[in-house]
Design an enzyme around this catalytic site. Sequence first.
Site, mmCIF file in Angstrom:
data_model
loop_
_atom_site.group_PDB
_atom_site.id
_atom_site.type_symbol
_atom_site.label_atom_id
_atom_site.label_comp_id
_atom_site.label_asym_id
_atom_site.label_seq_id
_atom_site.Cartn_x
_atom_site.Cartn_y
_atom_site.Cartn_z
ATOM 1 N N GLU A 83 74.343 -45.799 59.421
ATOM 2 C CA GLU A 83 74.100 -45.374 60.792
ATOM 3 C C GLU A 83 74.802 -43.819 60.884
ATOM 4 O OE1 GLU A 83 76.595 -47.138 63.564
ATOM 5 O OE2 GLU A 83 75.465 -46.162 65.360
ATOM 6 N N ARG A 123 82.042 -55.434 49.530
ATOM 7 C CA ARG A 123 82.390 -53.944 49.614
ATOM 8 C C ARG A 123 83.443 -53.717 48.728
ATOM 9 N NH1 ARG A 123 82.684 -53.811 55.398
ATOM 10 N NH2 ARG A 123 82.316 -51.615 54.977
ATOM 11 N N LYS A 126 85.093 -46.343 58.623
ATOM 12 C CA LYS A 126 84.604 -45.358 59.411
ATOM 13 C C LYS A 126 85.275 -44.881 60.621
ATOM 14 C CE LYS A 126 79.567 -44.613 58.293
ATOM 15 N NZ LYS A 126 78.401 -44.815 59.053
#
Length: 567
Positions: A41, A265, A275
């Site tokens: 994104e 992850r 983020k």
Amino acid sequence: MDTPNLSDKTEKKPLNFLEEIIENDLKTGKYKSILTRFPPEPNGYLHIGHAKSICLNFGLAQKYGGKTNLRFDDTNPVKEDVEYVNSIKEDIQWLGFQWAAEYYASDYFEQLYDWAVLLIKKDLAYVDDQTLEEIRQNRGTVTEPGKDSPFRNRSVEENLDLFARMRAGEFKEGDKILRAKIDMAHSNMHMRDPILYRIIHAEHHRTGDKWCIYPMYDYAHGQSDSLENITHSICTLEFDVHRPLYDWFIEKLEIFPSHQYEFARLNLTHTVMSKRKLLQLVKENHVNSWDDPRMPTISGFRRRGYTPESIRNFCDTIGVAKRDNVIDYSLLEFSLREHLNKVALRRMAVLNPLKVVITNYPDNQTEELDAVNNPEDPNAGERKVSFGKEIYIEQDDFMENPPKKYFRLAPGQEVRLRYAYFITCQEVIKDEKGNIIELRCTYDPASRGGNSPDGRKVKGTIHWVSAKHAVKAEARLFDKLFNGINPEEVEEGKTFLDNINPDSLQIQECLLEPALAEAKVMDKFQFERLGYFCADYDFTAEKPVFNRTCTLKDSWSKEQKESEAIK
RNA sequence: UGUCCGAUGGUGUAGUGGUAGCACAGCAGAUUUUGGUUCUGUUAGCCCAGGUUCGAACCCUGGUCGGAUAACCA
């Protein structure tokens, strides 16, 4: 910069679980070739965790002769921006990967809309007028089933009409949403009539004001994969519970069956990786920018002096599995040093200068001495370094009262000046406060180049710069941005910001051998015995600025610290 | 508390019924004109309890622990 082949060591590596799946799919003929995708994104800069995903998606495709698309998951206009789109593209390319096609989820808005209409017609979706709060209430809990919306049984015609009017902009944000009609009692919360579309009256960075309804991630992602014929849609573990929904849309819409696979992850010690938090560090000026060399962003590592090879090799080394993990920061540094050691040219620079006068050296004499550019790479050649009567050495390289096994300079002790001469300290000059400000040494003219014809050995070799020739520069020395292995682990009432290391950036003047003034931005060097440095974006020939990428391994100072700790 | 995922040295990661291996980190030594590099050696591990089996890290059962998940974020 030369890029040695680091891939040879991966040849015989055992397969990870994704490779096993792919090899099986290829072997059974399920697919003739594979297509993966990297779907960020555009709401922030990419970080080292994304690098893992990039290396995985592109690496897998490369290994099996497939391709990888870049797709921006831009379904939420209020968070996204072209600045991020551009930085993401730059970072991927810098890492060394090239996408087969560049897509945007927003490219599919029309198709997605048509499919929503189709779901309504199949009585698999409905417009819900409940408020946000009512929807939350009626979703139930993990142990209790949810309650059907009073609007759940609207007619297909009414839903069609309402949905068209949602698109036409007749309603305010929050007034209406489109939901899938699945099962409000499903054990998986994501299957309790998930939201497909919400109303957002905001400017989208690509579609402008064309739309005021936007698809949710779950409704957009799988269908986007399907539209591109993605074979293996690889994402992180938290999306595991979304997979039934991913499959549900594909089944009901009867479209190309992409499949989702989840991996754990990346987590790194001493680092935050969300983020949201990275954005906060930038916005609140705890760092200077997204590409601040202390940031775990790809652009931060780049500016710090990391090479794409080292990051790719790191991602390759950590492997991929489904269990939660925290990778030791030292593994990243190992990967970095391994590469830089092979390619970085050696130079001499002094960070904390101490003046040395060689008393028996001719007053106005200057010599050009031969120095090897890189002992690891014979092709790197040699250079000349200027030597004179007055030089600077590192303050740490002299001790008036040295401990045992101190190989450097001390009163009466002889050391080698790298590529130059043996010198012996004869006298220590101090100021009125007792600080050592200068050393008087004698040199052995026969030891030119660093070897004595009588074969006598010195244990220590230290670096230096000629006082007359040295170039002043700015050195930016970095330490970990956060204290503690896990900065997110905080006491009550504190946040990760309380774990910020106040001394993570140290700027100081240093002295360089002249060759370094000719460097270009992002050129990487090893300053001998000090670490790897790289010319910062701020670098100019007039005012050189170097970032310390990382130190060299240092078993001496470690030993020192330990013995001091014992005292 | 439901559902899902997971558990192998300090940290990662292999091992898929037959001697638990590799990397990083650590430690010790050798080499070295970088206390770097390189080389050698070495410390340290299968979450627990039952079961199946000649044999279990692996298969089965039951626990324990960790994580994800209840945004009109992705």
